[in-house]
Each structure stands twice: as structure tokens, then as C-alpha cells.
Design a protein around this motif. Structure first.
Motif, PDB file in Angstrom:
ATOM      1  N   THR A  54      -1.915   4.428   1.602  1.00  0.00           N
ATOM      2  CA  THR A  54      -0.760   4.932   2.356  1.00  0.00           C
ATOM      3  C   THR A  54      -0.096   6.156   1.725  1.00  0.00           C
ATOM      4  O   THR A  54       0.259   7.099   2.453  1.00  0.00           O
ATOM      5  CB  THR A  54       0.265   3.807   2.581  1.00  0.00           C
ATOM      6  N   TYR A 108       0.742   9.545   3.982  1.00  0.00           N
ATOM      7  CA  TYR A 108       2.118  10.034   4.092  1.00  0.00           C
ATOM      8  C   TYR A 108       2.249  11.422   3.495  1.00  0.00           C
ATOM      9  O   TYR A 108       2.900  12.311   4.076  1.00  0.00           O
ATOM     10  CB  TYR A 108       3.081   9.103   3.358  1.00  0.00           C
ATOM     11  N   SER A 129       1.059   9.704   9.542  1.00  0.00           N
ATOM     12  CA  SER A 129       0.845   8.279   9.346  1.00  0.00           C
ATOM     13  C   SER A 129      -0.318   7.871  10.243  1.00  0.00           C
ATOM     14  O   SER A 129      -0.976   8.715  10.849  1.00  0.00           O
ATOM     15  CB  SER A 129       2.105   7.477   9.687  1.00  0.00           C
ATOM     16  N   TYR A 130      -0.582   6.594  10.356  1.00  0.00           N
ATOM     17  CA  TYR A 130      -1.701   6.128  11.179  1.00  0.00           C
ATOM     18  C   TYR A 130      -1.443   6.396  12.664  1.00  0.00           C
ATOM     19  O   TYR A 130      -2.331   6.832  13.396  1.00  0.00           O
ATOM     20  CB  TYR A 130      -1.919   4.630  10.967  1.00  0.00           C
ATOM     21  N   PRO A 145       3.221   1.391   7.158  1.00  0.00           N
ATOM     22  CA  PRO A 145       2.941   1.895   8.503  1.00  0.00           C
ATOM     23  C   PRO A 145       2.993   0.838   9.594  1.00  0.00           C
ATOM     24  O   PRO A 145       3.180   1.175  10.764  1.00  0.00           O
ATOM     25  CB  PRO A 145       1.516   2.464   8.374  1.00  0.00           C
ATOM     26  N   TYR A 179       9.771  14.020   8.054  1.00  0.00           N
ATOM     27  CA  TYR A 179      10.201  12.711   7.585  1.00  0.00           C
ATOM     28  C   TYR A 179      11.717  12.713   7.517  1.00  0.00           C
ATOM     29  O   TYR A 179      12.317  13.487   6.785  1.00  0.00           O
ATOM     30  CB  TYR A 179       9.618  12.400   6.195  1.00  0.00           C
TER      31      TYR A 179
END
Length: 471
Positions: free
Chosen positions: A210, A214, A219-220, A391, A403
Motif C-alpha cells: 500500500t 499511495y 489507490s486501488y 484501501p 490527498y
């Protein structure tokens, strides 16, 4: 933990598979209780926390709860493992076991809410104060809370200062420094560069990969559930992680959490990626090595370098079919707030970091032998927590190189992504074990993730992400 120890912790155990119900009934019958004990209101507590200090905390909390006017309530503790958590709970639901208070995998909470498995905890959350919860720690579905967070930690980078000093190196602040240091130390005197891993454990790869996604600016999935794993920046993140993993042991290409932790504690790695439990075990099992170790944020990419991390957020839920729901709610609130929450967090310092702001601010001044020796570890990780999240609960918090902080936005098809084996774990095994081309393995993973999301959304056309309502 030995069988004898488990028996001391709990008088019942759930055995996976078809024989679970019969085995559980047999265990209960074997430990028939006197009539006086049977008249007590038993609150089952199922947990993955098997540290002796944590188990003592549960027992002491119930004793204090009883002394405050709940003398007719008692606690029954059962420990199960992270690795078989999902199978364990699924079997329990199927066999009609009263789970009482239990620790659910976050990826399955929304599914179990739809199946009427969980009690609403909204009233309790309002009593505690919604503003006290760190953003992204609650699980809100259609405006209702169904889980009480008890941990919000940060997966960090553990560093052997002595090994770096021999090479004239400092703890890394960029990915390039991290990779260069791991490469320089890998293979020297039987040391591997980094203890980290991928594998079939559902969220293990998610935890350690992760920071790379990030810190690529993505993200996913996006805020609305659109796949973003298919972005070119993410492919570069995949390559960065795969390149770093070349400086570990091939045995960790199918790792469990203890494998990673034990490798570092045994003195066999220059770096390790793990939350605070590694430090707690290091200090108790290898105190000399602990003195040579520090912890820093993971530098994994060019966006917010060393500033965005994976955070393990663990919750308690209450089984909708529990025998004593009011007592279970009251004990859960008692156990997870105020002084008791602080004491719980310090049963595994730096790992069980509190999700309530009112408790978080008390962490640096906590007095204990561990804090006097390694308080810098704990405060470093505590400071990382506001930018450490998962996530599956904060879907799209990082998107298009933006973000704005942690959010509550569960990914409802996450159980299709981070199952056993997880999609991302399989992808990295194809790259690292089978030596597949990274882009080929990444493309295949993108297709699987996209299909899972599209199938779920087609079956749930009225779904709206929690972020859309500002929850």
C-alpha cells in the motif's frame, strides 16, 4: 500458542469445516458449569489478539466492569488467528455460534450487515462523540455504525542502525536510498536486505504494498469505485516494490506475518516492514538487538514521499444473535474508551494504537518500562497514524495525485480482491516466483479487479459510496 494455553484462555474452540458444530457442542458439554455459573450473563469475546498482556487486559476489564454494578455478567474469551479469521467466523455463523463481541475482517463487514449478522452501534458512537474518532476508522453503512474501532496503527520501516553505520549510511528518506541500502547489505554475513513479504494471507500483500501505491499518487479504486490500479503510475509502483523484494528471502514470497517478524528479530535482516508488534516482540526477545534498531516511515515513491502509509484499523462488532446485546454493548463501550483504551493500547505498545483522539494524545506521556526505553518508536508510529489507512476502508482517499486526509469510504467488493489468495498477492508471486513480466502480471490483476467491481455494482445498482454523502 500451545493447546494447553488456549484451553486456559477459553473453554471453547471452534474447529473449521463441517465438524465445527458437533465439536463445539461436545466441548461445551465436556465443560458443564454449575447452576450458579450458568445463571450468569455470559458475553463471548472472540479475538485475534493473543498477547498475554492483552488477554490479561480483557480479564481485568471485565472484573472492573463487574465492580461497577455488572456482577451478573462474565466474559468468555476465545482466541483465533489472523490467518484463518474469515473461515473461523464464517463457520461460526453457519453453526449458530454466539459470537458476542468479535473482531471481523473489515472487507466482510458490509456483506455481514446485509445478512443481518451485526448489531448497530450508532447510539454508542454518538455517546462517545463522533468527533473523537479519527477519520476513516468508523464503518458507516447507510448512516449507521456497525463496528467499534479499537486499533489504528501504522506499518513502518524497522531499521538496523548498526548495519547501516558500518556502511556509512543513514536511515533512508527516499525510495532510492532505501533500495540502495537494502541492496548494499543484502547477502552480507547471512543478512537479507529487507524482511517483507507477499503471499496468500488475505491482506498481507495489501499491508506492505500500500505505501507504494499511495506514494505513486493513487489507490486501488477511486472515490466512486472506479478502478485506478490500472494507472501507469501504479505499474511503476508495482515495479518499485518488486525490485525491493529482490533483496529479501525467496521464502517470504509466500509469507505469513510471523515469518516477517521473526526474520528480523532473529537478526537476519537489515530492514523490516511491520507495525508496532515487531518492536514489542523485539524488545522482549532480543533486547540487545532492540538497542540497535530504530523505526522510520516507509519511503516508497515520489508522491508525498514517506508521508502516506498503510494503517491497520481493527474493529469489534457485536453479533446480532448474541444472547445479551445490551450487556455486550455496555461492556464494549467500557473496554474501548478512556483510561481502559489507553491501557489496552499499551499491552502491545506501538501496535494497538488508539483510534480516539482523546486517547491518542495521552500516548506519549504514558509511563512504563517499555516507554522509557523505546518511547521514540511508539511516538513515531503514533505520529504516522493520521496518514496511515487501508484501501478497503478509505477507498480513493489518494486519487489523481491528491490527498486531503483520511476518509470513511468502504470498498464493498473488497472481499473479492483481498480474499485467499488475494489478487495483488498472486500478481507479485507471478512476478517474483514465476518471473513473469511485471506489466503482464499487473494487467491480469487489473482485469480481475475491474471484473469484481463491475459484477458487484451490477448486482447492487442502487449502491452509493459513503464518500458521496460525506459520511
Amino acid at each position: 500458542m500451545t493447546t494447553t494455553q488456549r484451553a486456559a484462555i477459553s473453554r471453547r474452540a471452534l474447529i473449521g469445516g463441517a465438524a465445527a458444530g458437533a465439536a463445539l457442542a461436545g466441548t461445551r458439554a465436556a465443560f458443564g458449569a454449575p447452576a450458579l455459573i450458568q445463571s450468569k450473563k455470559k458475553i463471548p469475546l472472540f479475538t485475534t489478539e493473543n498477547d498475554p498482556a492483552t488477554l490479561d487486559f480483557y480479564k481485568n476489564s471485565m472484573k472492573a466492569f463487574q465492580e461497577q454494578g455488572a456482577a451478573d455478567v462474565e466474559l468468555e474469551i476465545t482466541v483465533y488467528q489472523d490467518e484463518n479469521q474469515l473461515q473461523y467466523l464464517t463457520t461460526a455463523f453457519e453453526t449458530g455460534t454466539d459470537l458476542g463481541i468479535f473482531a471481523p475482517p473489515a472487507a466482510h463487514v458490509e456483506t455481514w450487515i446485509a445478512q443481518d449478522r451485526l448489531l448497530s452501534l450508532s447510539k454508542m458512537v454518538r455517546e462517545i462523540g463522533e468527533e473523537d474518532f479519527l477519520p476513516g476508522t468508523r464503518i458507516l453503512v447507510k448512516g449507521e455504525d456497525y463496528a467499534m474501532p479499537f486499533q489504528s496503527n501504522a506499518s513502518s520501516l524497522w531499521v538496523r542502525k548498526d548495519l547501516l553505520e558500518k556502511e556509512g549510511l543513514q536511515p533512508p528518506k527516499t525510495y532510492e536510498e532505501y533500495k540502495a541500502a537494502a541492496g548494499a547489505l543484502h547477502g552480507k554475513d547471512g543478512i537479507i536486505g529487507v524482511a517483507s513479504g507477499v503471499g496468500s494471507v488475505p491482506q498481507l500483500t495489501l499491508q506492505f504494498f500500500t505505501p507504494y501505491i499511495y506514494q505513486s499518487g493513487w489507490s486501488y479504486f477511486d472515490l466512486d469505485g472506479t478502478l485506478r490500479f490500472d494507472q501507469p503510475d501504479v505499474l511503476e509502483a508495482v515495479k518499485r516494490f518488486a525490485d525491493l523484494m529482490k533483496f529479501t528471502s525467496p521464502s517470504l514470497y509466500n509469507a505469513t506475518y510471523p515469518d516477517i517478524m521473526n526474520t528480523f528479530i532473529a537478526g537476519r535482516a537489515a530492514f523490516a516492514t511491520f507495525p508496532g508488534r515487531l518492536g514489542a516482540n523485539l524488545a522482549s526477545k532480543a533486547p540487545d538487538l532492540a538497542e540497535k534498531t530504530t523505526v522510520v516511515p516507509v519511503p516508497a515513491g515520489p508522491f508525498n514521499t514517506a508521508g502516506l502509509f498503510f494503517g491497520g484499523i481493527q474493529h469489534y462488532a457485536i453479533h446480532s444473535k448474541t444472547a445479551h446485546p445490551d450487556e455486550a454493548r455496555a461492556f464494549l463501550k467500557f473496554m474501548t474508551t478512556g483510561e481502559r483504551a489507553l491501557e489496552f493500547s499499551m499491552t502491545v505498545p506501538g501496535h494497538l494504537l488508539p483510534p480516539l483522539e482523546s486517547v491518542r494524545k495521552l500516548v506519549p506521556s504514558y509511563k512504563s518500562d517499555f516507554m522509557s526505553k523505546h518511547g521514540d518508536w511508539v511516538t513515531t508510529m503514533n505520529d504516522m497514524v493520521p496518514n496511515a489507512f487501508s484501501p478497503d476502508l478509505s477507498m480513493g482517499a489518494v486519487h489523481d495525485h491528491q490527498y486531503d486526509g483520511r476518509i470513511n469510504n468502504p470498498c464493498p467488493w473488497s472481499h473479492e480482491i483481498w480474499l485467499s489468495p488475494p489478487v495483488d498477492g498472486q500478481m507479485f508471486q507471478e512476478i517474483l516466483i514465476k518471473k513473469d513480466d511485471p506489466e503482464k502480471a499487473w494487467t491480469k490483476a487489473c482485469d480481475r479487479m475491474r471484473t469484481s467491481a463491475e459484477n458487484w455494482r451490477s448486482e447492487n445498482p442502487n449502491w452509493k459510496p459513503a464518500a458521496a454523502s460525506g459520511a
